[in-house]
Design a protein around this motif. Sequence first.
Motif, short mmCIF file in Angstrom:
data_model
loop_
_atom_site.label_atom_id
_atom_site.label_comp_id
_atom_site.label_asym_id
_atom_site.label_seq_id
_atom_site.Cartn_x
_atom_site.Cartn_y
_atom_site.Cartn_z
N MET A 1 0.89 -1.13 -0.04
CA MET A 1 -0.05 0.04 -0.08
C MET A 1 0.79 1.24 -0.08
SD MET A 1 -2.98 0.96 -0.23
CE MET A 1 -4.16 2.47 0.35
N GLY A 2 2.09 1.34 0.74
CA GLY A 2 2.89 2.36 1.01
C GLY A 2 3.15 2.81 -0.54
N THR A 3 3.88 1.73 -1.44
CA THR A 3 4.19 1.91 -2.59
C THR A 3 3.29 2.59 -3.37
OG1 THR A 3 5.67 -0.06 -2.51
CG2 THR A 3 5.47 0.86 -4.67
N TYR A 4 1.85 2.20 -3.51
CA TYR A 4 0.60 2.59 -4.32
C TYR A 4 0.62 4.09 -4.13
CZ TYR A 4 -3.65 3.08 -6.61
OH TYR A 4 -4.81 3.57 -7.44
N SER B 1 -4.85 -0.22 -4.31
CA SER B 1 -3.80 -0.99 -5.22
C SER B 1 -4.43 -2.35 -5.75
CB SER B 1 -2.47 -1.49 -4.57
OG SER B 1 -1.65 -2.13 -5.22
N SER B 2 -4.11 -2.67 -7.02
CA SER B 2 -4.58 -4.01 -7.45
C SER B 2 -3.41 -4.99 -7.35
CB SER B 2 -4.65 -3.95 -9.06
OG SER B 2 -3.65 -3.71 -9.79
N GLY B 3 -2.43 -4.78 -6.62
CA GLY B 3 -1.49 -5.82 -6.36
C GLY B 3 -0.41 -6.06 -7.54
N ASP B 4 -0.85 -5.46 -8.63
CA ASP B 4 0.21 -5.46 -9.71
C ASP B 4 0.79 -4.33 -10.00
OD1 ASP B 4 1.69 -6.04 -12.14
OD2 ASP B 4 0.03 -6.25 -13.22
N PHE B 5 2.21 -3.83 -9.76
CA PHE B 5 2.78 -2.72 -9.93
C PHE B 5 2.65 -2.28 -11.28
CE2 PHE B 5 6.65 -0.36 -10.81
CZ PHE B 5 6.81 0.61 -9.66
N TRP B 6 2.91 -2.89 -12.35
CA TRP B 6 2.72 -2.04 -13.80
C TRP B 6 1.42 -1.79 -14.01
CZ3 TRP B 6 7.05 -0.17 -14.80
CH2 TRP B 6 8.21 -1.04 -14.42
N LEU B 7 0.26 -2.54 -13.48
CA LEU B 7 -1.15 -2.20 -13.70
C LEU B 7 -1.27 -1.12 -13.02
CD1 LEU B 7 -3.89 -2.71 -15.09
CD2 LEU B 7 -4.09 -4.03 -13.02
N ASP B 8 -1.01 -0.80 -11.93
CA ASP B 8 -1.08 0.43 -11.01
C ASP B 8 -0.44 1.62 -11.69
OD1 ASP B 8 -2.62 -0.84 -9.21
OD2 ASP B 8 -0.97 -1.35 -7.79
N THR B 9 0.76 1.50 -12.19
CA THR B 9 1.66 2.52 -12.70
C THR B 9 0.85 3.01 -14.02
OG1 THR B 9 3.55 1.58 -11.84
CG2 THR B 9 3.78 3.04 -13.71
N ARG B 10 0.37 1.88 -14.82
CA ARG B 10 -0.33 2.54 -15.99
C ARG B 10 -1.73 3.01 -15.70
NH1 ARG B 10 -4.67 0.74 -19.07
NH2 ARG B 10 -5.23 -1.17 -17.87
N ARG B 11 -2.51 2.82 -14.56
CA ARG B 11 -3.66 3.49 -14.59
C ARG B 11 -3.29 4.91 -13.82
NH1 ARG B 11 -7.01 -1.30 -11.37
NH2 ARG B 11 -7.63 -2.36 -13.05
#
Length: 120
Positions: A1-4, A68-78
Amino acid sequence: MGTYVFQLIVIPLFLSLSGWLLLRSPLTQVSRALCGSGKADGFWPRTFLLILLFGPLLATLLFAPPLSSGDFWLDTRRILQWGLVGVLGQLLVMLRVVWLLVVTPQLQKGGVAKAEGGVR
């Protein structure tokens, strides 16, 4: 969560600062043309900077998924998607501001001259 949460703040700010670096010179020229060398000379550069900084951040914080969805790249894309929507919004706002300050007075002067020429 902190990364998100970190992504939610850093990615839009990166987009904002890159936009500021690209648009700094033209916006400085526009603000000098609008204000000349008066006391309000610092107002427009600060206003343009605030619009540039808060457009992508506001769009991302309002419309990006809250969790967060749990996927770093998907979150970054959104986050990047909503940040780019914010960039488009900020460019439209700045275009509107410059249009109102530069083109509208010129059109009004042209309209007044035509009306005066028709009366004589």
